[in-house]
Design an enzyme around this catalytic site. Structure first.
Site, PDB file in Angstrom:
ATOM      1  N   ASP A   1       0.832  -1.206   0.000  1.00  0.00           N
ATOM      2  CA  ASP A   1       0.000   0.000   0.000  1.00  0.00           C
ATOM      3  C   ASP A   1       0.866   1.255   0.000  1.00  0.00           C
ATOM      4  O   ASP A   1       0.630   2.188   0.764  1.00  0.00           O
ATOM      5  CB  ASP A   1      -0.946  -0.009   1.211  1.00  0.00           C
ATOM      6  CG  ASP A   1      -2.078   1.014   1.084  1.00  0.00           C
ATOM      7  OD1 ASP A   1      -2.375   1.440  -0.056  1.00  0.00           O
ATOM      8  OD2 ASP A   1      -2.652   1.398   2.120  1.00  0.00           O
TER       9      ASP A   1
ATOM     10  N   LYS B   1       2.002   4.759  -1.017  1.00  0.00           N
ATOM     11  CA  LYS B   1       1.309   5.949  -1.521  1.00  0.00           C
ATOM     12  C   LYS B   1       1.894   7.156  -0.801  1.00  0.00           C
ATOM     13  O   LYS B   1       2.613   6.996   0.209  1.00  0.00           O
ATOM     14  CB  LYS B   1      -0.198   5.838  -1.253  1.00  0.00           C
ATOM     15  CG  LYS B   1      -0.559   5.608   0.214  1.00  0.00           C
ATOM     16  CD  LYS B   1      -2.032   5.316   0.396  1.00  0.00           C
ATOM     17  CE  LYS B   1      -2.360   4.976   1.851  1.00  0.00           C
ATOM     18  NZ  LYS B   1      -3.783   4.626   2.033  1.00  0.00           N
TER      19      LYS B   1
ATOM     20  N   ASN C   1       1.934   7.492   2.953  1.00  0.00           N
ATOM     21  CA  ASN C   1       2.789   6.573   3.698  1.00  0.00           C
ATOM     22  C   ASN C   1       4.277   6.870   3.548  1.00  0.00           C
ATOM     23  O   ASN C   1       5.113   6.033   3.884  1.00  0.00           O
ATOM     24  CB  ASN C   1       2.508   5.123   3.266  1.00  0.00           C
ATOM     25  CG  ASN C   1       1.222   4.591   3.870  1.00  0.00           C
ATOM     26  OD1 ASN C   1       0.768   5.082   4.901  1.00  0.00           O
ATOM     27  ND2 ASN C   1       0.620   3.603   3.234  1.00  0.00           N
TER      28      ASN C   1
END
Length: 221
Positions: A92, A94, A97
């Site tokens: 995940d 992105k 993050n």
């Protein structure tokens, strides 16, 4: 708490947490502890990171300079390479993050939420039928299509993220999630100059094109 009482979910959650504890890297958030509290609730305790996440930086500045963008990309790539060597996939990646902090030697990156997508999906009951685990704009075609995910999904996400950091524009955009996902599956990565005419860098385009191939076998290993 409703999942903590399921022994299979608890077992898988703790096993995943053990694997993410292996991701020790200066640019990755440290996982301090994990387990179950007195009430049986599953928990993870992580390092607190100061700084500003990349999404907020892009909202304020639109894009980073070429030097800063490549610096951030290389730091994230180093974290991913370390994790992948230990069999751990982020899943995940992105801008939210990626935390940035200014240091004496430029920007210092911290990659957040390693493995949280997998931890949250540790048992099938944690995922609603037909839902997609991940953030649509940064998901690889195999994630979009619900296929098996390996380290090459992170390579794809990093390519998309780097394109956005360089140009200030997401390479695959649309009015609906369905439109965005369709473009990711069917369209090639645009060239940098398509969205930022001042960025005529064929060598960087070549890297991004390879990182974001629809067929993961054609991406960087």
């Amino acid at each position: 708490s409703e999942f903590s009482t399921d022994p299979e979910i608890a077992r898988r959650f703790l096993n995943e947490a053990k694997s993410y504890a292996l991701v020790a890297h200066p640019n990755a958030v440290t996982l301090h502890d994990f387990g179950q509290d007195e009430d049986g609730n599953l928990f993870i305790a992580m390092e607190y990171c100061e700084g500003v996440d990349l999404k907020k930086v892009l909202a304020e500045q639109r894009r980073l300079s070429l030097v800063d963008a490549i610096d951030v990309g290389l730091q994230v790539a180093d974290v991913l390479a370390n994790a992948h060597s230990k069999g751990v996939v982020h899943r995940d990646l992105k801008p939210e993050n990626v935390m940035l902090r200014k240091g004496m030697r430029g920007l210092h990156v911290k990659v957040l939420d390693f493995g949280i997508a997998r931890l949250m999906n540790a048992g099938t009951k944690l995922t609603m039928a037909g839902s997609i685990a991940g953030t649509p704009r940064y998901m690889s075609p195999e994630q979009v299509e619900g296929g098996d995910v390996d380290h090459r999904a992170d390579v794809y996400a990093l390519g998309v993220l780097l394109y956005e950091v360089l140009t200030g524009v997401q390479p695959f955009d649309g009015m609906t999630i369905a439109e965005i996902l369709r473009k990711q599956v069917t369209q090639p990565m645009p060239m940098l100059r398509d969205h930022a005419p001042d960025l005529d860098h064929p060598e960087i385009d070549t890297v991004l094109q390879k990182a974001c191939q629809n067929d993961r076998n054609q991406r960087f290993e």
